[in-house]
Design an enzyme around this catalytic site. Structure first.
Site, short mmCIF file in Angstrom:
data_model
loop_
_atom_site.label_atom_id
_atom_site.label_comp_id
_atom_site.label_asym_id
_atom_site.label_seq_id
_atom_site.Cartn_x
_atom_site.Cartn_y
_atom_site.Cartn_z
N GLY A 164 -22.18 -0.44 30.84
CA GLY A 164 -21.14 0.55 31.06
C GLY A 164 -19.75 -0.05 31.13
N TRP A 221 0.95 1.79 5.79
CA TRP A 221 0.26 0.65 6.40
C TRP A 221 1.10 -0.62 6.25
CZ3 TRP A 221 -2.84 2.03 9.86
CH2 TRP A 221 -3.64 3.17 9.70
N GLU A 265 -3.53 -14.91 -1.83
CA GLU A 265 -4.58 -15.89 -2.16
C GLU A 265 -5.33 -16.37 -0.93
OE1 GLU A 265 -3.37 -19.91 -3.23
OE2 GLU A 265 -4.70 -19.81 -4.96
N THR A 314 0.83 -1.21 0.00
CA THR A 314 0.00 0.00 0.00
C THR A 314 0.86 1.26 0.00
OG1 THR A 314 -1.72 -1.17 1.20
CG2 THR A 314 -1.81 1.22 1.26
N GLU A 315 0.37 2.29 -0.70
CA GLU A 315 1.03 3.59 -0.73
C GLU A 315 0.04 4.67 -0.31
OE1 GLU A 315 2.98 4.18 -4.48
OE2 GLU A 315 4.16 2.33 -4.28
N GLU A 366 -6.86 -6.14 3.90
CA GLU A 366 -7.01 -7.29 2.99
C GLU A 366 -8.12 -7.03 1.96
OE1 GLU A 366 -4.94 -9.64 2.99
OE2 GLU A 366 -4.05 -9.71 4.98
#
Length: 532
Positions: free
Chosen positions: A488, A282, A389, A252-253, A511
């Site tokens: 609570g 990430w 996969e 990821t970028e 994912e």
């Protein structure tokens, strides 16, 4: 008195729901998915629920409680679909009353009494070998993970090294690595179901410090098996299986997540290898990892999209979980001077592994670390797909583990807590909530086993996508209601249930973000199959 299971009616209700999904797919094929994104998203989730229901039908034949769980799940899924299409029939391409024939079935099997009768859940029906796997990893999770999970979460602490070494001793990092390379994978359904069972139990102990820890070595291992040279497999796979080498995944970028075709990080040829430049984000476990599995653009012609990407194994020194700055020394072919900086990304949950934005400046990677060597240039996208996969079914297994932990916590609290003069567990509303939790968890688990068997046979890619979409959303509801049952105290960090809730929230994001998964993968596949 609860209704007698009616599996013929359950199958008929699924057929009716499938007809609604098919009608929606027809609309999408006519008008395009992009023009009907909301419909595409909802139809994809409906398709996932129908597939999960069908995956339960064999389980239903194994006993009365199994049949009741199946009928309850189908009624819940069809009822939810009925709510989606009510008043929007034209948008879905169906006539008003499309699901009217299921009304009686839904009335019987959505009844609170029926749900209360299955609040204890049902048997898993695992073979003896898998019962042993379950018992082994559950004992490890209870003894080693559970006692430290809350500390890791609250302090955003690193995963202790003894957890990594302990899992290595159990063979957790070699479940999908072939035996000839030092792992325990022997192919067939045993490998896949064993992975699902182990992942669930570890995630029940801790999502961040358990179930997710074994995911990254599997991704690298499968990428190597798909495209690595024999020398690369012999070098890296035994080290992954033993945890001598731990890896992170850098795909990821900042501007590109699910749309990997737009990747900007570059790998430029240099003497003896490549220089990596750009920013990844990430990158979970990026500090502790010994290597990064990194996707980079080796062809500067961006018009080639994913065909210009290659996959690298990028060695790096280990760091701690609160940021790192590394400078590469000259030697072993490296010119020296390369820099890697990891900025930690604080998150509300899923702590322990830590996520980073990683900036690379002329970071040298030796030529032999390009997966597939010369044959691997431009094949990085496909190796990534091979690596991921199992990612979706494994994410589903992680979700099941978190749900199971949340359910057990809520059930015990309901038994222990007295309100208005009686145990919370005696109230109909609590019983119905616990019953629906048990149904969703068991349905998800049984469908995961079905998908594992399909994948072992070289099939099931679509089903793995469907289960990821369904289970991760289900986990949000289960953990939310478990937290609600605590009242609570559910909002207090004193109880683990608050951790389950924030951990579950990440599942439909990583994912494959839920919206992208539904509109770009599931809906497109449904339309393609319908128009083939």
């Amino acid at each position: 008195m609860t209704a007698t299971p009616d599996l013929a009616a359950a199958a008929s209700a699924l057929d009716a729901a499938q007809a609604v999904v098919d009608a929606a797919v027809g609309v999408l094929a006519r008008d395009s998915i992009d023009a009907r994104q909301v419909l595409a998203y909802e139809a994809a989730h409906a398709a996932a629920a129908v597939a999960t229901g069908r995956g339960l039908l064999d389980y239903a034949g194994k006993g009365d409680v199994e049949a009741r769980i199946t009928c309850a799940f189908v009624a819940d899924a069809v009822g939810e679909l009925a709510g989606r299409i009510f008043g929007r029939e034209a948008e879905w391409g169906v006539e008003p009353g499309a699901l009217d024939d299921t009304r009686g079935f839904l009335a019987e099997f959505r009844a609170p009494e029926l749900l209360a009768s299955i609040a204890d859940g049902g048997p898993r029906h695992l073979d003896d070998d898998f019962e042993l796997v379950q018992d082994t990893f559950r004992r490890f999770a209870e003894k080693e993970l559970a006692p430290i999970a809350e500390h890791i979460h609250r302090e955003n602490a690193d995963i202790p090294e003894e957890i990594i070494s302990g899992l290595a001793e159990l063979g957790a990092f070699g479940l999908s690595i072939p035996t000839e390379y030092g792992g325990y994978g022997e192919g067939g359904e045993g490998e896949y179901i064993g992975m699902v069972v182990a992942t669930e139990e570890l995630s029940r102990g801790s999502l961040g410090a358990g179930g997710s820890l074994i995911t990254r070595p599997e991704i690298l291992a499968r990428a190597l098996i798909a495209g690595g040279t024999e020398e690369q497999k012999k070098h890296w796979l035994p080290q992954l299986a033993s945890a001598e080498v731990m890896n992170a995944v850098a795909v990821t970028e900042p501007d590109y997540g699910s749309d990997v075709a737009g990747v900007k990080v570059t790998a430029t040829p240099t003497d003896g290898g490549w220089l990596i430049n750009g920013v990844k984000t990430w990158c979970t476990f990026g500090a502790r990892a010994d290597v990064l599995l990194l996707l980079a653009r080796t062809d500067p012609d961006r018009s080639k999209g994913h065909r210009g990407l290659s996959m690298f194994i990028v060695p790096k020194p280990r760091g701690e979980g609160h940021g790192f700055e590394l400078t590469q020394e000259a030697g072993d072919g490296a010119p020296g001077g390369g820099k890697m900086e990891g900025r930690p990304i604080d998150t509300i949950g899923y702590r322990g592994m830590h996520s980073y934005e990683i900036a690379l400046d002329d970071w040298f990677v030796a030529a032999e670390n390009l997966i597939g060597m010369e044959d691997g240039e431009g094949r990085g996208f496909y190796y990534q797909m091979a690596g991921f996969e199992n990612g979706r079914i494994q994410t589903a297994a992680r979700a099941i583990g978190v749900m199971q932990a949340a359910y057990e916590s809520a059930r015990q609290y309901a038994l222990d807590r007295n309100v208005f003069g009686q145990p919370l567990a005696d109230f109909q509303l609590t019983q119905a909530k616990l019953g629906r939790m048990a149904v969703l968890i068991q349905a998800s688990r049984q469908f995961a086993y079905v998908v594992a068997r399909l994948m072992a046979d070289g099939k099931g890619q679509m089903e793995a996508t469907l289960i990821k979409a369904y289970v991760c959303k289900a986990a949000e509801w289960v953990t939310r209601e478990a937290m609600q049952i605590h009242g609570g105290m559910g909002y207090a960090e004193e109880y683990d249930v608050s951790r389950y809730y924030v951990d579950a929230r990440v599942l439909s994001i990583f994912e494959g973000a839920d919206e992208t998964l539904c509109t770009k993968v599931i809906a497109r596949r449904l339309v393609a199959d319908a128009t083939a």
